[in-house]
Design a protein around this motif. Sequence first.
Motif, PDB file in Angstrom:
ATOM      1  N   GLY A  50     -20.022  -4.204 -29.931  1.00  0.00           N
ATOM      2  CA  GLY A  50     -18.921  -4.314 -30.877  1.00  0.00           C
ATOM      3  C   GLY A  50     -18.767  -5.688 -31.492  1.00  0.00           C
ATOM      4  N   SER A  51     -17.630  -6.307 -31.237  1.00  0.00           N
ATOM      5  CA  SER A  51     -17.323  -7.604 -31.860  1.00  0.00           C
ATOM      6  C   SER A  51     -18.233  -8.715 -31.353  1.00  0.00           C
ATOM      7  CB  SER A  51     -15.867  -7.981 -31.592  1.00  0.00           C
ATOM      8  OG  SER A  51     -15.627  -8.111 -30.202  1.00  0.00           O
ATOM      9  N   SER A  52     -18.926  -8.492 -30.229  1.00  0.00           N
ATOM     10  CA  SER A  52     -19.792  -9.533 -29.674  1.00  0.00           C
ATOM     11  C   SER A  52     -21.272  -9.167 -29.829  1.00  0.00           C
ATOM     12  CB  SER A  52     -19.471  -9.762 -28.192  1.00  0.00           C
ATOM     13  OG  SER A  52     -19.730  -8.590 -27.434  1.00  0.00           O
ATOM     14  N   TYR A  53     -21.581  -8.365 -30.845  1.00  0.00           N
ATOM     15  CA  TYR A  53     -22.959  -7.920 -31.082  1.00  0.00           C
ATOM     16  C   TYR A  53     -23.911  -9.104 -31.163  1.00  0.00           C
ATOM     17  CZ  TYR A  53     -27.012  -6.214 -33.686  1.00  0.00           C
ATOM     18  OH  TYR A  53     -28.287  -5.938 -34.104  1.00  0.00           O
ATOM     19  N   LEU A  54     -25.077  -8.951 -30.483  1.00  0.00           N
ATOM     20  CA  LEU A  54     -26.089 -10.002 -30.453  1.00  0.00           C
ATOM     21  C   LEU A  54     -27.369  -9.527 -31.131  1.00  0.00           C
ATOM     22  CD1 LEU A  54     -25.605 -11.103 -26.731  1.00  0.00           C
ATOM     23  CD2 LEU A  54     -24.797 -12.316 -28.759  1.00  0.00           C
ATOM     24  N   ASN A  55     -27.866 -10.312 -32.076  1.00  0.00           N
ATOM     25  CA  ASN A  55     -29.104 -10.007 -32.774  1.00  0.00           C
ATOM     26  C   ASN A  55     -30.245  -9.871 -31.763  1.00  0.00           C
ATOM     27  OD1 ASN A  55     -31.767 -10.930 -33.914  1.00  0.00           O
ATOM     28  ND2 ASN A  55     -30.611 -10.886 -35.831  1.00  0.00           N
ATOM     29  N   PRO A  56     -30.911  -8.697 -31.681  1.00  0.00           N
ATOM     30  CA  PRO A  56     -31.934  -8.476 -30.644  1.00  0.00           C
ATOM     31  C   PRO A  56     -33.101  -9.445 -30.717  1.00  0.00           C
ATOM     32  CG  PRO A  56     -31.228  -6.391 -31.554  1.00  0.00           C
ATOM     33  CD  PRO A  56     -30.625  -7.459 -32.420  1.00  0.00           C
ATOM     34  N   ARG A  57     -33.583  -9.727 -31.918  1.00  0.00           N
ATOM     35  CA  ARG A  57     -34.726 -10.624 -32.030  1.00  0.00           C
ATOM     36  C   ARG A  57     -34.359 -12.041 -31.602  1.00  0.00           C
ATOM     37  NH1 ARG A  57     -39.492 -10.624 -36.044  1.00  0.00           N
ATOM     38  NH2 ARG A  57     -40.454 -12.613 -35.580  1.00  0.00           N
ATOM     39  N   ALA A  58     -33.195 -12.507 -32.038  1.00  0.00           N
ATOM     40  CA  ALA A  58     -32.743 -13.844 -31.659  1.00  0.00           C
ATOM     41  C   ALA A  58     -32.502 -13.917 -30.152  1.00  0.00           C
ATOM     42  CB  ALA A  58     -31.476 -14.211 -32.416  1.00  0.00           C
ATOM     43  N   TYR A  59     -31.927 -12.856 -29.586  1.00  0.00           N
ATOM     44  CA  TYR A  59     -31.719 -12.804 -28.137  1.00  0.00           C
ATOM     45  C   TYR A  59     -33.059 -12.928 -27.420  1.00  0.00           C
ATOM     46  CZ  TYR A  59     -30.243 -11.016 -23.563  1.00  0.00           C
ATOM     47  OH  TYR A  59     -29.994 -10.873 -22.212  1.00  0.00           O
ATOM     48  N   ALA A  60     -34.046 -12.165 -27.879  1.00  0.00           N
ATOM     49  CA  ALA A  60     -35.347 -12.136 -27.216  1.00  0.00           C
ATOM     50  C   ALA A  60     -36.056 -13.480 -27.287  1.00  0.00           C
ATOM     51  CB  ALA A  60     -36.213 -11.038 -27.828  1.00  0.00           C
ATOM     52  N   THR A  61     -36.073 -14.112 -28.462  1.00  0.00           N
ATOM     53  CA  THR A  61     -36.790 -15.383 -28.589  1.00  0.00           C
ATOM     54  C   THR A  61     -36.094 -16.491 -27.804  1.00  0.00           C
ATOM     55  OG1 THR A  61     -35.629 -15.829 -30.691  1.00  0.00           O
ATOM     56  CG2 THR A  61     -37.804 -14.793 -30.822  1.00  0.00           C
ATOM     57  N   MET A  62     -34.757 -16.489 -27.797  1.00  0.00           N
ATOM     58  CA  MET A  62     -34.046 -17.490 -27.007  1.00  0.00           C
ATOM     59  C   MET A  62     -34.277 -17.248 -25.517  1.00  0.00           C
ATOM     60  SD  MET A  62     -30.030 -18.705 -27.063  1.00  0.00           S
ATOM     61  CE  MET A  62     -29.398 -17.241 -26.237  1.00  0.00           C
ATOM     62  N   HIS A  63     -34.275 -15.973 -25.118  1.00  0.00           N
ATOM     63  CA  HIS A  63     -34.467 -15.676 -23.697  1.00  0.00           C
ATOM     64  C   HIS A  63     -35.869 -16.051 -23.240  1.00  0.00           C
ATOM     65  CE1 HIS A  63     -33.694 -13.800 -19.861  1.00  0.00           C
ATOM     66  NE2 HIS A  63     -34.852 -13.151 -19.958  1.00  0.00           N
ATOM     67  N   ARG A  64     -36.838 -15.885 -24.090  1.00  0.00           N
ATOM     68  CA  ARG A  64     -38.204 -16.259 -23.712  1.00  0.00           C
ATOM     69  C   ARG A  64     -38.322 -17.778 -23.557  1.00  0.00           C
ATOM     70  NH1 ARG A  64     -41.666 -11.907 -23.871  1.00  0.00           N
ATOM     71  NH2 ARG A  64     -43.521 -13.219 -23.944  1.00  0.00           N
ATOM     72  N   ASP A  65     -37.557 -18.522 -24.346  1.00  0.00           N
ATOM     73  CA  ASP A  65     -37.495 -19.975 -24.151  1.00  0.00           C
ATOM     74  C   ASP A  65     -36.878 -20.307 -22.795  1.00  0.00           C
ATOM     75  OD1 ASP A  65     -38.687 -20.546 -26.533  1.00  0.00           O
ATOM     76  OD2 ASP A  65     -36.877 -21.221 -27.565  1.00  0.00           O
ATOM     77  N   HIS A  66     -35.869 -19.522 -22.403  1.00  0.00           N
ATOM     78  CA  HIS A  66     -35.225 -19.731 -21.100  1.00  0.00           C
ATOM     79  C   HIS A  66     -36.250 -19.598 -19.972  1.00  0.00           C
ATOM     80  CE1 HIS A  66     -32.579 -19.344 -17.665  1.00  0.00           C
ATOM     81  NE2 HIS A  66     -32.962 -18.084 -17.474  1.00  0.00           N
ATOM     82  N   HIS A  67     -37.134 -18.608 -20.069  1.00  0.00           N
ATOM     83  CA  HIS A  67     -38.156 -18.429 -19.036  1.00  0.00           C
ATOM     84  C   HIS A  67     -39.216 -19.518 -19.104  1.00  0.00           C
ATOM     85  CE1 HIS A  67     -37.482 -14.575 -16.876  1.00  0.00           C
ATOM     86  NE2 HIS A  67     -36.686 -14.342 -17.919  1.00  0.00           N
ATOM     87  N   ALA A  68     -39.608 -19.886 -20.311  1.00  0.00           N
ATOM     88  CA  ALA A  68     -40.675 -20.879 -20.464  1.00  0.00           C
ATOM     89  C   ALA A  68     -40.245 -22.256 -19.958  1.00  0.00           C
ATOM     90  CB  ALA A  68     -41.100 -20.966 -21.924  1.00  0.00           C
ATOM     91  N   PHE A  69     -38.937 -22.571 -20.113  1.00  0.00           N
ATOM     92  CA  PHE A  69     -38.452 -23.911 -19.757  1.00  0.00           C
ATOM     93  C   PHE A  69     -37.308 -23.840 -18.747  1.00  0.00           C
ATOM     94  CE2 PHE A  69     -39.778 -23.964 -24.285  1.00  0.00           C
ATOM     95  CZ  PHE A  69     -40.918 -24.762 -24.154  1.00  0.00           C
ATOM     96  N   SER A  70     -37.390 -22.889 -17.830  1.00  0.00           N
ATOM     97  CA  SER A  70     -36.285 -22.623 -16.911  1.00  0.00           C
ATOM     98  C   SER A  70     -35.815 -23.872 -16.169  1.00  0.00           C
ATOM     99  CB  SER A  70     -36.711 -21.563 -15.888  1.00  0.00           C
ATOM    100  OG  SER A  70     -35.655 -21.261 -15.006  1.00  0.00           O
ATOM    101  N   ASP A  71     -34.515 -24.172 -16.343  1.00  0.00           N
ATOM    102  CA  ASP A  71     -33.834 -25.281 -15.671  1.00  0.00           C
ATOM    103  C   ASP A  71     -34.439 -26.650 -15.978  1.00  0.00           C
ATOM    104  OD1 ASP A  71     -31.758 -23.839 -14.379  1.00  0.00           O
ATOM    105  OD2 ASP A  71     -33.186 -23.116 -12.886  1.00  0.00           O
ATOM    106  N   THR A  72     -34.993 -26.791 -17.169  1.00  0.00           N
ATOM    107  CA  THR A  72     -35.410 -28.097 -17.671  1.00  0.00           C
ATOM    108  C   THR A  72     -34.522 -28.430 -18.866  1.00  0.00           C
ATOM    109  OG1 THR A  72     -37.024 -27.287 -19.296  1.00  0.00           O
ATOM    110  CG2 THR A  72     -37.778 -27.543 -17.007  1.00  0.00           C
ATOM    111  N   GLU A  73     -34.715 -29.591 -19.444  1.00  0.00           N
ATOM    112  CA  GLU A  73     -33.889 -29.996 -20.588  1.00  0.00           C
ATOM    113  C   GLU A  73     -34.115 -29.110 -21.809  1.00  0.00           C
ATOM    114  OE1 GLU A  73     -34.509 -34.117 -21.342  1.00  0.00           O
ATOM    115  OE2 GLU A  73     -33.430 -34.763 -19.550  1.00  0.00           O
ATOM    116  N   LYS A  74     -35.232 -28.391 -21.846  1.00  0.00           N
ATOM    117  CA  LYS A  74     -35.508 -27.503 -22.976  1.00  0.00           C
ATOM    118  C   LYS A  74     -34.951 -26.100 -22.767  1.00  0.00           C
ATOM    119  CE  LYS A  74     -39.746 -29.800 -24.558  1.00  0.00           C
ATOM    120  NZ  LYS A  74     -41.201 -29.604 -24.859  1.00  0.00           N
ATOM    121  N   ASP A  75     -34.428 -25.831 -21.578  1.00  0.00           N
ATOM    122  CA  ASP A  75     -33.811 -24.543 -21.296  1.00  0.00           C
ATOM    123  C   ASP A  75     -32.538 -24.420 -22.139  1.00  0.00           C
ATOM    124  OD1 ASP A  75     -32.476 -22.328 -20.233  1.00  0.00           O
ATOM    125  OD2 ASP A  75     -33.146 -22.738 -18.198  1.00  0.00           O
TER     126      ASP A  75
END
Length: 242
Positions: A50-75
Amino acid sequence: MYILLFFVAHWFSSLFFQTVFLHRYASHKVFTTSKFFERVLFLMTYICQGSSYLNPRAYATMHRDHHAFSDTEKDPHSPHFFRDVFQMMWATVLTFRDHVKLSKEKSIKGNPSYPEWPILDRIGSSIASRLVFGGLYTWFYIEFATHWWMFLLLPIHFLMGPLHGAIVNWCGHKYGYSNFNNNDHSKNTTPFDFLMLGELFQNNHHRFPNSANFGHRWFEVDPIYPVIKFMHWIHLIRLRKA
């Protein structure tokens, strides 16, 4: 009673499509499906978030950055670089906006790697759509709330999608235990994981990011995995090997 039922229904329906469509499908490709069913998942994600709808592609690319740089300054959202969860949420919002802009540029060029539905994305991300859903939530509370404190739940409805992400990224990288050394701070936050439909098995997930089952040990039950297995069994989706 109606308010509490509505809150629980919104909480779990929004979370269900966030974990199944945005996380497991768009971000990690744990299963494949037909274009028709992808659009069904896309539409249901929009309706339930609903009001908090998240763009799937943007969610996916940001989440993949989270995995690639988990708990570093680039996370994009490690809790170990922020004083509190609110600062982390705001930083995530700004990073997500950058990914939305990048997603629009990539969509013009065409890339089938991520689910896309440009018309629905524009509608779901519009201020008008967010205001309409916010108005519907407010109307329901005015109609059925029996105590003033119930209105304190309204902001959670407005921010349901980002709030789920904040809980997972903050708690899942600060509290709990680890089954694996992933060279990050990912944790399994059991038993509260059930309230997040498997999303708080972060340590397991960071070890096996493409596994459909986020649980690993006998007592770690991922409630979404049987649902995904059932959809695989009736041929709505096709699970991929991790």
